[in-house]
Design a protein around this motif. Structure first.
Motif, short mmCIF file in Angstrom:
data_model
loop_
_atom_site.label_atom_id
_atom_site.label_comp_id
_atom_site.label_asym_id
_atom_site.label_seq_id
_atom_site.Cartn_x
_atom_site.Cartn_y
_atom_site.Cartn_z
N VAL A 69 0.82 -1.20 0.00
CA VAL A 69 0.00 0.00 0.00
C VAL A 69 0.87 1.27 0.00
N GLY A 70 2.14 1.12 0.37
CA GLY A 70 3.05 2.26 0.48
C GLY A 70 3.25 3.04 -0.81
N VAL A 71 2.85 2.51 -1.93
CA VAL A 71 3.00 3.23 -3.20
C VAL A 71 1.94 4.32 -3.36
N ILE A 72 0.88 4.28 -2.54
CA ILE A 72 -0.17 5.29 -2.59
C ILE A 72 0.21 6.40 -1.60
N PRO A 73 0.47 7.60 -2.08
CA PRO A 73 1.05 8.65 -1.24
C PRO A 73 0.47 8.85 0.17
N ILE A 74 -0.72 9.32 0.35
CA ILE A 74 -1.22 9.64 1.69
C ILE A 74 -1.56 8.36 2.47
N ILE A 75 -2.20 7.43 1.81
CA ILE A 75 -2.56 6.16 2.45
C ILE A 75 -1.31 5.43 2.93
N GLY A 76 -0.28 5.43 2.09
CA GLY A 76 0.99 4.79 2.46
C GLY A 76 1.60 5.40 3.70
N MET A 77 1.60 6.73 3.78
CA MET A 77 2.16 7.41 4.95
C MET A 77 1.40 7.01 6.22
N ILE A 78 0.08 7.02 6.15
CA ILE A 78 -0.74 6.65 7.30
C ILE A 78 -0.46 5.20 7.70
N MET A 79 -0.34 4.33 6.73
CA MET A 79 -0.08 2.91 7.01
C MET A 79 1.31 2.72 7.62
N HIS A 80 2.30 3.46 7.14
CA HIS A 80 3.66 3.35 7.71
C HIS A 80 3.65 3.78 9.17
#
Length: 96
Positions: A69-80
């Motif tokens: 999911v990290g390839v999706i900018p905002i979603i990736g940040m939240i997931m990290h």
């Protein structure tokens, strides 16, 4: 300190770094998403070690999902950030 706990500290710290707005995304892009592949591999290793030591694998599983999911900018940040929190809390628990 057990090996699984040490790996959770390491992967949790790396996830926290990748969750820093702009900095984490820039790092991921500068490695042409290689950082996400490296994190996926680290999460698999941590999962296998943790399973062997009969510990909680939740953080590693979430981390593997986050690597995709990290390839999706905002979603990736939240997931990290969420993955970092789960891993670091789990790593900080007292061993029984």
């Amino acid at each position: 300190m057990s090996l699984s706990r040490m790996m959770k500290w390491i992967t949790g710290g790396c996830e926290a770094f990748l969750g820093i707005p702009i900095v984490g995304g820039s790092f991921i892009l500068s490695t042409t998403w290689g950082a996400l592949l490296a994190m996926f591999i680290l999460h698999v290793i941590t999962l296998l070690i943790t399973q062997k030591e009969k510990g909680s694998i939740a953080g590693s599983v979430i981390g593997m999902v986050t690597s995709f999911v990290g390839v999706i900018p905002i979603i990736g940040m939240i997931m990290h950030i969420a993955t970092a929190v789960v891993l670091l809390i789990d790593a900080g628990k007292n061993e029984s």
